[in-house]
Design a protein around this motif. Structure first.
Motif, PDB file in Angstrom:
ATOM      1  N   ASP A   1       0.843  -1.204   0.000  1.00  0.00           N
ATOM      2  CA  ASP A   1       0.000   0.000   0.000  1.00  0.00           C
ATOM      3  C   ASP A   1       0.879   1.255   0.000  1.00  0.00           C
ATOM      4  N   PRO A   2       0.536   2.251  -0.801  1.00  0.00           N
ATOM      5  CA  PRO A   2       1.369   3.461  -0.851  1.00  0.00           C
ATOM      6  C   PRO A   2       1.340   4.296   0.421  1.00  0.00           C
ATOM      7  N   ASP A   3       0.325   4.092   1.253  1.00  0.00           N
ATOM      8  CA  ASP A   3       0.242   4.858   2.494  1.00  0.00           C
ATOM      9  C   ASP A   3       0.979   4.093   3.601  1.00  0.00           C
ATOM     10  N   PRO A   4       2.035   4.664   4.176  1.00  0.00           N
ATOM     11  CA  PRO A   4       2.783   3.945   5.214  1.00  0.00           C
ATOM     12  C   PRO A   4       1.951   3.620   6.457  1.00  0.00           C
ATOM     13  N   SER A   5       0.896   4.389   6.712  1.00  0.00           N
ATOM     14  CA  SER A   5       0.048   4.083   7.863  1.00  0.00           C
ATOM     15  C   SER A   5      -0.641   2.736   7.701  1.00  0.00           C
ATOM     16  N   VAL A   6      -1.034   2.405   6.471  1.00  0.00           N
ATOM     17  CA  VAL A   6      -1.664   1.110   6.211  1.00  0.00           C
ATOM     18  C   VAL A   6      -0.668  -0.005   6.489  1.00  0.00           C
ATOM     19  N   ARG A   7       0.555   0.148   6.019  1.00  0.00           N
ATOM     20  CA  ARG A   7       1.585  -0.873   6.253  1.00  0.00           C
ATOM     21  C   ARG A   7       1.922  -0.974   7.730  1.00  0.00           C
ATOM     22  N   MET A   8       1.868   0.152   8.433  1.00  0.00           N
ATOM     23  CA  MET A   8       2.134   0.136   9.869  1.00  0.00           C
ATOM     24  C   MET A   8       1.079  -0.684  10.604  1.00  0.00           C
ATOM     25  N   PHE A   9      -0.192  -0.483  10.273  1.00  0.00           N
ATOM     26  CA  PHE A   9      -1.250  -1.266  10.908  1.00  0.00           C
ATOM     27  C   PHE A   9      -1.186  -2.728  10.475  1.00  0.00           C
ATOM     28  N   LEU A  10      -0.775  -2.967   9.240  1.00  0.00           N
ATOM     29  CA  LEU A  10      -0.643  -4.342   8.765  1.00  0.00           C
ATOM     30  C   LEU A  10       0.388  -5.107   9.582  1.00  0.00           C
ATOM     31  N   ALA A  11       1.421  -4.423  10.034  1.00  0.00           N
ATOM     32  CA  ALA A  11       2.466  -5.086  10.817  1.00  0.00           C
ATOM     33  C   ALA A  11       1.935  -5.676  12.125  1.00  0.00           C
ATOM     34  N   GLU A  12       0.746  -5.254  12.577  1.00  0.00           N
ATOM     35  CA  GLU A  12       0.131  -5.807  13.780  1.00  0.00           C
ATOM     36  C   GLU A  12      -0.665  -7.078  13.492  1.00  0.00           C
ATOM     37  N   ASN A  13      -0.849  -7.403  12.223  1.00  0.00           N
ATOM     38  CA  ASN A  13      -1.772  -8.461  11.833  1.00  0.00           C
ATOM     39  C   ASN A  13      -1.202  -9.840  12.161  1.00  0.00           C
ATOM     40  N   ASP A  14      -1.949 -10.625  12.930  1.00  0.00           N
ATOM     41  CA  ASP A  14      -1.494 -11.954  13.337  1.00  0.00           C
ATOM     42  C   ASP A  14      -1.497 -12.968  12.202  1.00  0.00           C
TER      43      ASP A  14
ATOM     44  N   ARG B   1       9.128  -0.217  13.334  1.00  0.00           N
ATOM     45  CA  ARG B   1       8.912  -0.196  14.784  1.00  0.00           C
ATOM     46  C   ARG B   1       7.767  -1.129  15.182  1.00  0.00           C
ATOM     47  N   GLN B   2       6.714  -1.165  14.381  1.00  0.00           N
ATOM     48  CA  GLN B   2       5.610  -2.076  14.672  1.00  0.00           C
ATOM     49  C   GLN B   2       6.049  -3.532  14.539  1.00  0.00           C
ATOM     50  N   ILE B   3       6.940  -3.823  13.617  1.00  0.00           N
ATOM     51  CA  ILE B   3       7.467  -5.180  13.496  1.00  0.00           C
ATOM     52  C   ILE B   3       8.197  -5.576  14.778  1.00  0.00           C
ATOM     53  N   VAL B   4       8.973  -4.658  15.335  1.00  0.00           N
ATOM     54  CA  VAL B   4       9.631  -4.934  16.621  1.00  0.00           C
ATOM     55  C   VAL B   4       8.616  -5.349  17.667  1.00  0.00           C
ATOM     56  N   HIS B   5       7.520  -4.623  17.738  1.00  0.00           N
ATOM     57  CA  HIS B   5       6.537  -4.855  18.793  1.00  0.00           C
ATOM     58  C   HIS B   5       5.767  -6.150  18.598  1.00  0.00           C
ATOM     59  N   HIS B   6       5.611  -6.594  17.355  1.00  0.00           N
ATOM     60  CA  HIS B   6       4.678  -7.698  17.103  1.00  0.00           C
ATOM     61  C   HIS B   6       5.315  -8.985  16.581  1.00  0.00           C
ATOM     62  N   TRP B   7       6.596  -8.948  16.186  1.00  0.00           N
ATOM     63  CA  TRP B   7       7.226 -10.178  15.702  1.00  0.00           C
ATOM     64  C   TRP B   7       8.189 -10.688  16.770  1.00  0.00           C
ATOM     65  N   ARG B   8       7.647 -11.400  17.725  1.00  0.00           N
ATOM     66  CA  ARG B   8       8.444 -11.847  18.870  1.00  0.00           C
ATOM     67  C   ARG B   8       9.512 -12.856  18.478  1.00  0.00           C
ATOM     68  N   ASP B   9       9.198 -13.750  17.540  1.00  0.00           N
ATOM     69  CA  ASP B   9      10.145 -14.799  17.164  1.00  0.00           C
ATOM     70  C   ASP B   9      10.821 -14.488  15.833  1.00  0.00           C
ATOM     71  N   ALA B  10      11.137 -13.229  15.615  1.00  0.00           N
ATOM     72  CA  ALA B  10      11.829 -12.833  14.380  1.00  0.00           C
ATOM     73  C   ALA B  10      13.174 -13.543  14.288  1.00  0.00           C
ATOM     74  N   PRO B  11      13.593 -13.907  13.079  1.00  0.00           N
ATOM     75  CA  PRO B  11      14.905 -14.560  12.936  1.00  0.00           C
ATOM     76  C   PRO B  11      16.035 -13.619  13.325  1.00  0.00           C
TER      77      PRO B  11
END
Length: 298
Positions: A102-115, A135-145
């Motif tokens: 999505d061209p709007d970064p806010s949409v991608r930011m909210f998407l990063a919360e998606n389980d 930053r949202q990826i940090v908060h929501h991807w606990r088992d990131a490689p």
């Protein structure tokens, strides 16, 4: 309770008859509550909600059928796409990938919360050009490689790398740089032995982190008990291994005219103390609901 508040409460009531829900759609506040919370919306109700302009609230309702949510994911208003992005599944396939582009970064930011995001899309968002997305990826991807964790803990954006160190356990080879970085030093303190240098750091957040350290020596504890910053002293008072006499002496020094700071200090020492939860709104009978709607001319 105001009439608007009563109608909004009724709109969220379970097992509400469909004809009453339809009448609530004529009231703007109640309609937004119906759109946001009800799991029993029919297709006709959904179309009416959209026609009446409450699509933003509807986009956050996770009970809306997949075909409607996919349709809203293409909505021209980015705030609607943001609501959909938080929880939509990949139905139809490729929907999540489209939102990740999505061209709007806010949409991608909210998407990063998606389980529902698969690892490959999480990895794509972890290197997104927008810092808020990373930053949202940090908060929501606990088992990131490991490569993702390393990238986020050394991110060029200070907020991303600070949050990365707060979220993930830093590898040993990164600790010297993280301790040298004023942005990440306080977060990295947890992973090194407390030292007199860290206990005397000019940044009070670093000294609070030292005061919280499980391996704090008695000597450094006593030094920080005299710290000029009351939040550092309070951290020592909150430690379970602080002698009672020292705790009492510290608490006597924690004077402030700021009610927010006073609450924060007390909560730090007594985190499990709180008021009783407020009771929910009353459940109305059919007769009571009819009377309420009549009062509102609905």
């Amino acid at each position: 309770m105001s009439l608007d508040a009563e109608l909004s409460a009724l709109a969220a009531q379970k097992d509400l008859a469909a004809d009453l829900v339809w009448r609530l759609l004529r009231h703007p506040e109640a309609r937004r509550m119906v759109a946001l919370l009800r799991w029993d919306l029919t297709e006709a109700m959904i179309e009416e909600i959209i026609a009446l302009g409450s699509v933003r609230s509807l986009s956050l309702n996770r009970s809306v059928p997949a075909d409607i949510r996919a349709r809203l994911a293409e909505h021209p208003e980015s705030i609607v796409r943001c609501g959909i992005a938080t929880s939509v599944a990949d139905d139809p396939p490729g929907l999540l990938a489209r939102l990740a582009d999505d061209p709007d970064p806010s949409v991608r930011m909210f998407l990063a919360e998606n389980d529902h995001l698969p690892p490959e899309l999480l990895a794509r968002l972890a290197v997104d050009p927008e810092p808020r997305v990373r930053r949202q990826i940090v908060h929501h991807w606990r088992d990131a490689p490991e490569w993702v964790r390393r990238a986020l803990m050394t991110d060029p954006d200070p907020h991303v790398r600070r949050d990365g160190v707060l979220k993930y356990v830093p590898p040993a080879d990164l600790l010297p740089a993280l301790l040298a970085d004023p942005v990440t030093r306080a977060a990295a303190v947890e992973y090194v032995a407390p030292s007199p240098e860290l206990a005397a750091d000019p940044d009070s957040a670093v000294r609070v982190a030292v005061a919280d350290h499980p391996d704090l020596s008695a000597g450094l504890r006593d030094q920080l008990a005299e710290d000029p910053d009351m939040f550092v002293r309070n951290a020592i008072a909150a430690r379970p291994d602080t002698p009672p006499a020292l705790r009492e002496r510290i608490v006597a020094t924690l004077q402030t005219d700021n009610p927010v700071a006073e609450w924060a200090l007390r909560y730090r020492r007594h985190p499990n103390v709180g008021g009783k939860p407020s009771p929910g709104p009353p459940i109305l009978t059919r007769e009571q609901a009819e009377a309420l709607l009549a009062r509102a001319d609905l």
